[in-house]
Design a protein around this motif. Structure first.
Motif, PDB file in Angstrom:
ATOM      1  N   GLY A 109     -34.828  11.925 -29.802  1.00 35.73           N
ATOM      2  CA  GLY A 109     -34.941  11.408 -28.601  1.00 35.73           C
ATOM      3  C   GLY A 109     -35.432  12.606 -27.726  1.00 35.73           C
ATOM      4  N   TRP A 110     -36.413  12.010 -26.750  1.00 35.76           N
ATOM      5  CA  TRP A 110     -37.137  12.966 -25.817  1.00 35.76           C
ATOM      6  C   TRP A 110     -37.789  12.096 -24.827  1.00 35.76           C
ATOM      7  N   VAL A 111     -38.176  12.898 -23.857  1.00 33.46           N
ATOM      8  CA  VAL A 111     -38.946  12.084 -22.384  1.00 33.46           C
ATOM      9  C   VAL A 111     -40.192  12.894 -22.418  1.00 33.46           C
ATOM     10  N   ALA A 112     -41.332  12.237 -22.352  1.00 32.36           N
ATOM     11  CA  ALA A 112     -42.604  12.906 -22.391  1.00 32.36           C
ATOM     12  C   ALA A 112     -43.584  12.196 -21.653  1.00 32.36           C
ATOM     13  N   PRO A 113     -44.549  12.504 -20.944  1.00 29.59           N
ATOM     14  CA  PRO A 113     -45.466  11.631 -20.212  1.00 29.59           C
ATOM     15  C   PRO A 113     -46.420  10.751 -21.322  1.00 29.59           C
ATOM     16  N   LEU A 114     -46.387   9.568 -20.919  1.00 32.07           N
ATOM     17  CA  LEU A 114     -47.250   8.670 -21.720  1.00 32.07           C
ATOM     18  C   LEU A 114     -48.047   7.673 -20.540  1.00 32.07           C
ATOM     19  N   HIS A 115     -49.163   7.537 -20.898  1.00 30.99           N
ATOM     20  CA  HIS A 115     -50.094   6.672 -19.906  1.00 30.99           C
ATOM     21  C   HIS A 115     -49.759   7.081 -18.517  1.00 30.99           C
ATOM     22  N   GLY A 116     -49.492   8.369 -18.050  1.00 29.22           N
ATOM     23  CA  GLY A 116     -49.181   8.734 -16.618  1.00 29.22           C
ATOM     24  C   GLY A 116     -47.934   8.791 -16.297  1.00 29.22           C
ATOM     25  N   ARG A 117     -46.821   8.284 -17.151  1.00 29.93           N
ATOM     26  CA  ARG A 117     -45.568   8.077 -16.657  1.00 29.93           C
ATOM     27  C   ARG A 117     -44.694   8.675 -17.730  1.00 29.93           C
ATOM     28  N   PRO A 118     -43.520   9.246 -16.920  1.00 29.97           N
ATOM     29  CA  PRO A 118     -42.602   9.869 -18.047  1.00 29.97           C
ATOM     30  C   PRO A 118     -41.781   8.762 -18.878  1.00 29.97           C
ATOM     31  N   THR A 119     -41.722   8.971 -20.101  1.00 30.55           N
ATOM     32  CA  THR A 119     -41.415   7.960 -21.129  1.00 30.55           C
ATOM     33  C   THR A 119     -40.223   8.421 -22.068  1.00 30.55           C
ATOM     34  N   LEU A 120     -39.472   7.404 -22.132  1.00 28.62           N
ATOM     35  CA  LEU A 120     -38.350   7.754 -23.121  1.00 28.62           C
ATOM     36  C   LEU A 120     -38.738   7.375 -24.434  1.00 28.62           C
ATOM     37  N   PHE A 121     -38.686   8.353 -25.413  1.00 35.23           N
ATOM     38  CA  PHE A 121     -38.711   8.046 -26.763  1.00 35.23           C
ATOM     39  C   PHE A 121     -37.415   7.997 -27.743  1.00 35.23           C
ATOM     40  N   LEU A 122     -37.266   7.241 -28.539  1.00 32.09           N
ATOM     41  CA  LEU A 122     -36.299   7.175 -29.586  1.00 32.09           C
ATOM     42  C   LEU A 122     -36.710   7.041 -30.884  1.00 32.09           C
ATOM     43  N   ALA A 123     -36.472   7.834 -31.839  1.00 26.23           N
ATOM     44  CA  ALA A 123     -36.866   7.909 -33.083  1.00 26.23           C
ATOM     45  C   ALA A 123     -35.663   7.259 -33.937  1.00 26.23           C
ATOM     46  N   LEU A 124     -36.292   6.019 -34.575  1.00 30.00           N
ATOM     47  CA  LEU A 124     -35.312   5.112 -35.104  1.00 30.00           C
ATOM     48  C   LEU A 124     -34.799   5.780 -36.556  1.00 30.00           C
ATOM     49  N   GLU A 125     -35.395   6.571 -37.250  1.00 26.07           N
ATOM     50  CA  GLU A 125     -34.935   6.976 -38.548  1.00 26.07           C
ATOM     51  C   GLU A 125     -33.939   8.166 -38.158  1.00 26.07           C
ATOM     52  N   LEU A 126     -33.719   8.577 -37.090  1.00 21.26           N
ATOM     53  CA  LEU A 126     -32.676   9.363 -36.412  1.00 21.26           C
ATOM     54  C   LEU A 126     -31.721   9.118 -35.736  1.00 21.26           C
ATOM     55  N   LEU A 127     -31.671   7.474 -35.382  1.00 25.85           N
ATOM     56  CA  LEU A 127     -30.932   6.954 -34.422  1.00 25.85           C
ATOM     57  C   LEU A 127     -29.501   6.909 -34.810  1.00 25.85           C
ATOM     58  N   PRO A 128     -28.580   7.595 -33.742  1.00 22.70           N
ATOM     59  CA  PRO A 128     -27.025   7.847 -34.275  1.00 22.70           C
ATOM     60  C   PRO A 128     -26.362   6.329 -34.330  1.00 22.70           C
TER      61      PRO A 128
END
Length: 282
Positions: A109-128
């Motif tokens: 999981g991480w937060v990074a800009p996407l389309h000009g907005r801070p966005t929450l990313f969750l990687a499903l293959e590593l979801l606890p």
């Protein structure tokens, strides 16, 4: 909450014959969410892992929609608890932007800009598993909320930014999802109790390394990345950041901390590191 998922495109790719997956299908899968994957491979994963991920894609299909549903539920829970805590305002302008992505097994999981907005990313293959999926979502959503509210964001990368941001995310996830073992807030599992105890033993050394990094303007990588711990427990910086920010929040309000400039934070973190880190609350 505004959510985007790569699951349908991933399933279509994973259902193809292996030779086709290795030649062209992963590229087509990426192209379906090109901006999100540009962020992902821009700092959170290596393209060197793509071929192995394409080969293993069918192994992830069983239960993938269940993971997608859990990740969506965890992100919704994170948005609700952050609103209740005053970290997100009511209204669409402060909704969470979320990407549910099936990646190459690099970051959970991480937060990074996407389309000009801070966005929450969750990687499903590593979801606890539950409840650690919610802890992960809350931890990362705290990063997002702090980034939106910080007056001089983004701060420069380095020890101060890592201590404040990772410490805040850990302390607040403990407050907002209470009752779990320490391992839950630092590893998103219940398997690292011995690591917590090792960090307690190594506290003085971790603190000294952090102070040295401040003085030398060194990278925080040795304290926060896997495989970089040396004699101290790897990722020991997360444990130290948790203890430092627990101490700081005992004398500073959360709004004040979020409103710090980088210069403010440098001075206060430096003073906190000079004393023994407090034990986290149970």
């Amino acid at each position: 909450m505004r959510a985007t998922s790569t699951v349908p495109a991933f399933r279509a790719m994973a259902d193809l014959p292996s030779a086709q997956r290795r030649r062209t299908a992963w590229s087509a899968y990426e192209a379906d969410a090109a901006e999100a994957f540009s962020v992902y491979f821009g700092g959170w994963a290596s393209r060197a892992a793509v071929q192995a991920a394409a080969d293993a894609a069918p192994d992830l299909l069983d239960g993938l929609e269940e993971r997608e549903a859990r990740a969506l539920s965890a992100a919704r829970a994170a948005e609700l608890v952050l609103r209740d805590a005053g970290l997100l305002e009511a209204g669409p302008d402060d909704d969470l932007d979320v990407v549910l992505l099936v990646g190459v097994g690099a970051s959970n999981g991480w937060v990074a800009p996407l389309h000009g907005r801070p966005t929450l990313f969750l990687a499903l293959e590593l979801l606890p598993p539950t409840p650690y999926d919610v802890v992960l979502a809350v931890h990362e959503a705290v990063h997002l909320a702090v980034e939106r509210r910080r007056p001089d964001a983004p701060w420069p990368d380095g020890l101060v930014q890592a201590v404040v941001d990772e410490g805040l995310a850990t302390v607040l996830s403990r407050r907002l999802v209470p009752g779990l073992a320490e391992s839950a807030y630092l590893w998103f599992d219940d398997d690292h109790g011995e690591w917590v105890r090792a960090c307690e033993v190594a506290a003085a050394g971790l603190r000294l390394r952090a102070l040295t990094a401040l003085t030398d303007d060194a990278s925080a990588d040795d304290l926060f990345l896997m495989g970089r711990g040396g004699a101290a427990p790897e990722r020991g910086g997360y444990w130290l950041a948790d203890r430092v920010m627990t101490q700081v929040l005992s004398t500073h309000g959360l709004d004040d901390v979020i409103g710090w400039t980088h210069s403010d934070a440098t001075a206060i973190v430096s003073r906190a590191l000079e004393g023994p880190p407090r034990v986290a609350p149970t």
